[in-house]
Design a protein around this motif. Structure first.
Motif, PDB file in Angstrom:
ATOM      1  N   TYR A  12     -25.965  55.520  11.198  1.00 33.20           N
ATOM      2  CA  TYR A  12     -24.552  55.216  11.017  1.00 33.20           C
ATOM      3  C   TYR A  12     -24.057  55.945   9.769  1.00 33.20           C
ATOM      4  CZ  TYR A  12     -20.235  52.553  11.111  1.00 33.20           C
ATOM      5  OH  TYR A  12     -18.917  52.190  11.199  1.00 33.20           O
ATOM      6  N   PHE A  32     -29.760  53.015  15.020  1.00 31.46           N
ATOM      7  CA  PHE A  32     -28.854  52.281  14.150  1.00 31.46           C
ATOM      8  C   PHE A  32     -29.439  50.930  13.782  1.00 31.46           C
ATOM      9  CE2 PHE A  32     -26.470  55.130  16.836  1.00 31.46           C
ATOM     10  CZ  PHE A  32     -25.716  55.830  15.910  1.00 31.46           C
ATOM     11  N   HIS A  36     -25.030  47.504  12.362  1.00 35.35           N
ATOM     12  CA  HIS A  36     -24.077  48.491  12.866  1.00 35.35           C
ATOM     13  C   HIS A  36     -24.168  48.654  14.376  1.00 35.35           C
ATOM     14  CE1 HIS A  36     -23.886  49.733   8.551  1.00 35.35           C
ATOM     15  NE2 HIS A  36     -22.611  49.614   8.887  1.00 35.35           N
ATOM     16  N   GLU A  40     -20.944  48.213  16.749  1.00 33.65           N
ATOM     17  CA  GLU A  40     -20.447  49.396  17.459  1.00 33.65           C
ATOM     18  C   GLU A  40     -20.611  49.294  18.969  1.00 33.65           C
ATOM     19  OE1 GLU A  40     -18.824  52.232  16.309  1.00 33.65           O
ATOM     20  OE2 GLU A  40     -18.675  51.019  14.499  1.00 33.65           O
TER      21      GLU A  40
END
Length: 111
Positions: A12, A32, A36, A40
């Motif tokens: 990220y 990731f 995150h 996301e």
């Protein structure tokens, strides 16, 4: 030895945290942190925050345990043909090679 040599780092932008426990891995070979990835990839359509690739396939994003149990490791490839196991191994090595190259490139650009 840099941290990149033996540890996955979050891809990220601006995070770069050491990945441990669980990680989100994409079909475009990015990884990731749980924080995150959860944020996301709860959106639809999912877009890779590292390269902006569309992630619409069922297995384009996978949340994976980075230190699986011995029982899991003993059974996950059981019954697969040797060429399938070798193909999976080659893909795993390619993923790690890509991650190390990304880490080196990030380190060079952040100097």
């Amino acid at each position: 030895m840099s941290m990149c040599d033996d540890t996955l780092l979050c891809n990220y932008p601006k995070c770069r945290a050491k990945l441990c426990g669980f990680a989100w891995v994409t079909a475009c070979s990015h990884a990731f942190c749980d924080q995150h990835g959860s944020g996301e990839f709860s959106r639809s359509p999912a877009i890779c925050p590292a390269c902006s690739s569309a992630l619409s396939g069922k297995l384009d994003i996978v949340r994976t345990e980075l230190s699986p149990s011995e029982e899991y490791k003993a059974m996950v490839l059981a019954g697969l043909r040797p060429e399938t196991v070798l193909d999976i191994s080659a893909r795993a090595l390619a993923f790690w090679t890509y991650q190390v190259c990304q880490c080196v490139a990030y380190d060079i650009h952040s100097m």
